[in-house]
Write a protein that holds these residues in place. Structure first.
Motif, short mmCIF file in Angstrom:
data_model
loop_
_atom_site.label_atom_id
_atom_site.label_comp_id
_atom_site.label_asym_id
_atom_site.label_seq_id
_atom_site.Cartn_x
_atom_site.Cartn_y
_atom_site.Cartn_z
N TRP A 1 0.85 -1.04 0.11
CA TRP A 1 0.15 0.22 0.01
C TRP A 1 0.61 1.36 -0.02
O TRP A 1 0.65 2.27 -0.82
CB TRP A 1 -0.66 -0.04 0.76
N ARG B 1 2.39 1.70 -3.42
CA ARG B 1 1.47 1.95 -4.29
C ARG B 1 0.87 4.03 -4.01
O ARG B 1 0.49 4.39 -5.49
CB ARG B 1 -0.22 1.51 -4.26
N ALA B 2 0.89 4.21 -2.67
CA ALA B 2 0.81 5.58 -2.66
C ALA B 2 1.91 6.50 -3.06
O ALA B 2 1.63 7.49 -3.16
CB ALA B 2 0.67 5.46 -1.66
N HIS C 1 4.17 9.12 -3.45
CA HIS C 1 4.15 10.23 -2.85
C HIS C 1 3.08 11.33 -2.44
O HIS C 1 4.02 12.81 -2.48
CB HIS C 1 6.20 11.38 -3.30
N ASP C 2 2.10 10.51 -3.46
CA ASP C 2 0.92 11.81 -3.19
C ASP C 2 0.73 11.70 -1.86
O ASP C 2 0.51 11.14 -1.36
CB ASP C 2 -0.28 11.24 -4.37
N ARG C 3 0.57 13.00 -1.99
CA ARG C 3 0.13 14.02 -0.33
C ARG C 3 -1.07 12.95 -0.06
O ARG C 3 -1.47 11.79 0.92
CB ARG C 3 0.08 14.80 0.03
N GLU C 4 -1.99 13.08 -0.66
CA GLU C 4 -3.61 11.98 -0.05
C GLU C 4 -3.56 11.00 -0.42
O GLU C 4 -4.06 10.30 1.06
CB GLU C 4 -4.61 12.85 -1.12
N ARG C 5 -3.09 10.21 -0.89
CA ARG C 5 -3.01 8.99 -1.50
C ARG C 5 -2.45 8.18 0.23
O ARG C 5 -2.79 7.09 0.15
CB ARG C 5 -2.07 7.87 -2.55
N LEU C 6 -0.71 8.76 -0.02
CA LEU C 6 -0.09 8.33 1.45
C LEU C 6 -0.51 8.60 2.61
O LEU C 6 -1.21 7.50 3.56
CB LEU C 6 1.34 9.29 1.05
N THR C 7 -0.88 10.02 3.07
CA THR C 7 -1.91 9.75 3.87
C THR C 7 -3.23 8.75 3.90
O THR C 7 -3.07 7.63 5.51
CB THR C 7 -2.17 10.67 4.82
N TRP C 8 -4.29 8.96 3.40
CA TRP C 8 -4.29 7.75 3.15
C TRP C 8 -3.72 5.93 3.57
O TRP C 8 -5.21 5.50 4.44
CB TRP C 8 -5.91 7.32 1.55
N ALA C 9 -3.65 5.93 2.80
CA ALA C 9 -2.72 4.67 2.78
C ALA C 9 -2.45 4.14 4.68
O ALA C 9 -1.72 2.77 5.04
CB ALA C 9 -1.98 4.38 1.60
#
Length: 148
Positions: free
Chosen positions: A27, A30-31, A33-41
């Protein structure tokens, strides 16, 4: 509870706990270093840990102890002692090192996932994750092979 049912619950708990842990790297990768995807992961990892993996590890301890107390094994058996020592070490590392590290990783990801501070905590988190997985797999190996 009959021994085979207890053993089944023990094995299923191991699959759930280890399986959840193995997904964390997937996960995070896959996220990116995109802030939104990374914090979600990272929040998802925290949720998996608290709601799935950690309860499964508790079930493992309880069912394992129940099997030993039921006479199937002894707490003096070498592989059980080694597995319990690793379990306690993992418990301490999980509570006092991994949980704060993943929380800090989340904070740094929320701030700036491209920063040197995030890179440093990401390296620490990755190293802890790999080390923890190796220790967990060592416990699984001890349980399956019963070498001593």
């Amino acid at each position: 509870m009959p021994f085979l049912l207890l053993k089944l619950v023990h094995v299923v708990a191991a699959i759930v706990a280890v399986g959840a842990n193995v997904t964390y790297a997937f996960w995070l990768r896959r996220a990116g270093h995109d802030r939104e995807r990374l914090t979600w992961a990272i929040r998802g990892i925290q949720a998996l840990d608290s709601r799935l993996a950690n309860p499964a590890y508790i079930v493992l301890l309880v069912t394992g102890a129940w099997m030993v107390l039921g006479g199937a094994f002894s707490f003096q058996t070498g592989w059980i002692v080694a597995a319990l020592v690793l379990y306690v070490v993992l418990l301490i590392v999980g509570i006092f090192v991994y949980a704060p590290t993943i929380q800090r990783q989340l904070e740094e990801a929320e701030h700036d996932p491209s920063s040197p501070a995030y890179a440093a905590i990401e390296r620490r988190s990755t190293l802890l994750g790999i080390s923890t997985l190796i220790a967990v797999l060592a416990i699984v190996a001890l349980m399956v092979t019963k070498p001593f």
